[in-house]
Design an enzyme around this catalytic site. Structure first.
Site, PDB file in Angstrom:
ATOM      1  N   HIS A 183       0.834  -1.208   0.000  1.00  0.00           N
ATOM      2  CA  HIS A 183       0.000   0.000   0.000  1.00  0.00           C
ATOM      3  C   HIS A 183       0.873   1.265   0.000  1.00  0.00           C
ATOM      4  CE1 HIS A 183      -2.750   3.086   1.393  1.00  0.00           C
ATOM      5  NE2 HIS A 183      -2.057   3.215   2.506  1.00  0.00           N
ATOM      6  N   HIS A 188       0.955   5.226  -2.031  1.00  0.00           N
ATOM      7  CA  HIS A 188       1.428   6.555  -1.621  1.00  0.00           C
ATOM      8  C   HIS A 188       2.596   7.113  -2.436  1.00  0.00           C
ATOM      9  CE1 HIS A 188      -1.125   7.246   1.849  1.00  0.00           C
ATOM     10  NE2 HIS A 188      -0.898   6.028   2.282  1.00  0.00           N
ATOM     11  N   GLU A 228      -6.100   9.178   1.515  1.00  0.00           N
ATOM     12  CA  GLU A 228      -6.271   7.717   1.439  1.00  0.00           C
ATOM     13  C   GLU A 228      -7.391   7.287   0.475  1.00  0.00           C
ATOM     14  OE1 GLU A 228      -4.352   5.458   2.586  1.00  0.00           O
ATOM     15  OE2 GLU A 228      -3.212   6.451   4.166  1.00  0.00           O
ATOM     16  N   SER A 247      -4.046   1.034  -4.100  1.00  0.00           N
ATOM     17  CA  SER A 247      -3.362  -0.225  -3.767  1.00  0.00           C
ATOM     18  C   SER A 247      -4.331  -1.376  -3.524  1.00  0.00           C
ATOM     19  CB  SER A 247      -2.484  -0.020  -2.524  1.00  0.00           C
ATOM     20  OG  SER A 247      -3.278   0.335  -1.404  1.00  0.00           O
TER      21      SER A 247
HETATM   22  N1  TIH Z   1      -7.038  -1.313   2.013  1.00  0.00           N
HETATM   23  C1  TIH Z   1      -5.716  -0.885   1.578  1.00  0.00           C
HETATM   24  C2  TIH Z   1      -5.132  -1.929   0.623  1.00  0.00           C
HETATM   25  O1  TIH Z   1      -5.651  -3.020   0.511  1.00  0.00           O
HETATM   26  O2  TIH Z   1      -4.113  -1.637  -0.001  1.00  0.00           O
HETATM   27  C3  TIH Z   1      -4.793  -0.704   2.744  1.00  0.00           C
HETATM   28  C4  TIH Z   1      -5.248   0.414   3.661  1.00  0.00           C
HETATM   29  C5  TIH Z   1      -5.105   1.760   3.470  1.00  0.00           C
HETATM   30  C6  TIH Z   1      -5.648   2.525   4.518  1.00  0.00           C
HETATM   31  C7  TIH Z   1      -6.208   1.811   5.464  1.00  0.00           C
HETATM   32  S1  TIH Z   1      -6.032   0.152   5.075  1.00  0.00           S
HETATM   33 FE   FE2 Z   2      -1.985   4.954   3.719  1.00  0.00          FE
END
Ligand code: TIH
Ligand code: FE2
Length: 325
Positions: A183, A188, A228, A247
């Site tokens: 992620h 990011h 996010e 991600s």
């Molecule tokens: N759900 C995201 C992923 O699967 O890449 C990871 C997260 C980002 C923020 C909170 S959990």
């Molecule tokens: Fe993040």
């Protein structure tokens, strides 16, 4: 800032909530909170997998040792971890053109051309930092899991991004209930390579320094919904700017579809919106562009009353608090 600006008196400094004044003081900002621990939470895909839990702990313990000024060590990832990375990397590729914003696509392309991100190998944080340094001055700093909102946001004020180093469970590569290295790197890093997104993130961080718990809650909610899980519109289509979407294959499709609710990004409204953190969001906020989100955020910042304001000095990487007039 002008030479006429008044520094805070010692007395005022002491009545304030502590916050880091120099980047090195981020060493005191690595308090973790426990949530979605694979040891105790059955919702974690690694729950009950002893080897996974041990590996995650090993990497977290290593990250916890990191102190300001240390060289970030190379991590020897396993073939299984490289395979998980590759599976996510390749599957997300299918959605790039249709579901991700132009900034993401452009920066990902450069990261790929410079071989910072490649399908076959998990990149090392130290190498990613060389790239980010030249783009926006952002840097990744290893952390050992989910941090308190206050510590996490304070780091952003210094353009430091606290980064997990373990990977999601191989059984569930396309969605993780918690942040993981995939992620951080695929979500990011391409976004922190953008000057406006970098500035917006730092602004949220600066607003958080010394803020009340109530303001911290609001700022972390804004961060959540824009950095996010934010969307923007390009050529009339919804595109992801948020790293949590970029991600996660399934949620990326869901977010840009008609299934969830979409509202215009407005920091004052966004700040008090309740969010989902163990499933896809039922609601997403849509900005016209990153530029528009930054402008709105700055307007919102000026409406947040604080007895002092902060100035960041990029040469010394330090913060000066100035009495508000
Ligand atoms: N759900 C995201 C992923 O699967 O890449 C990871 C997260 C980002 C923020 C909170 S959990
Ligand atoms: Fe993040």
């Amino acid at each position: 800032f002008s030479i006429f600006a008044k520094k805070l008196s010692d007395e005022k400094n002491q009545s304030q909530i502590w916050f880091p004044r120099h980047i090195s003081e981020l060493d005191q900002c690595s308090k973790c909170i426990t949530k979605y621990e694979p040891t105790t939470d059955p919702r974690h895909p690694g729950h009950g997998d002893v080897a996974y839990i041990a590996r995650r702990k090993f990497l977290n313990d290593q990250a916890l040792e990191f102190k300001f000024g240390d060289e970030i060590g190379y991590v020897d990832y396993t073939e299984e971890e490289h395979a998980t990375w590759k599976a996510v990397y390749e599957k997300l590729g299918d959605l790039h053109l249709s579901h991700t914003c132009a900034v993401y696509r452009q920066n990902l392309k450069i990261l790929q051309e410079e071989k910072v991100l490649t399908a076959d190998r998990i990149p090392q944080i130290r190498d990613v930092n060389k790239f980010l340094q030249k783009k926006t001055g952002f840097e990744l700093r290893p952390c050992s899991g989910l941090l308190s909102a206050r510590d996490f946001l304070a780091s952003l004020a210094f353009r430091v991004f606290q980064t997990t180093t373990y990977l999601r469970h191989h059984k569930s590569p396309h969605h993780s209930p918690e942040p993981d290295l995939i992620h951080e790197l695929l979500g990011h890093v391409p976004m922190f390579s953008d000057p406006l997104l970098a500035q917006m993130s730092q602004d949220i961080g600066l607003m958080s320094l010394g803020a009340s718990d109530e303001h911290i809650e609001k700022l972390s909610t804004v961060y959540w919904f824009i950095v996010e899980f934010g969307l923007c519109k390009e050529d009339g289509k919804l595109k992801a700017i948020g790293a949590g979407l970029l991600s996660a294959y399934g949620e990326l499709m869901h977010a840009c579809s008609d299934a969830p609710e979409h509202k215009d990004f407005d920091p004052a409204v966004t700040a008090v919106q309740k969010y989902e953190d163990d499933d896809y969001q039922p609601l997403y906020f849509v900005a016209d562009s990153i530029h528009d989100a930054l402008a709105k955020l700055r307007k919102y910042a000026s409406s947040m009353d604080r007895p002092f304001s902060v100035v960041y000095d990029p040469f010394t990487k330090s913060i000066e608090a100035i009495e508000s007039s």
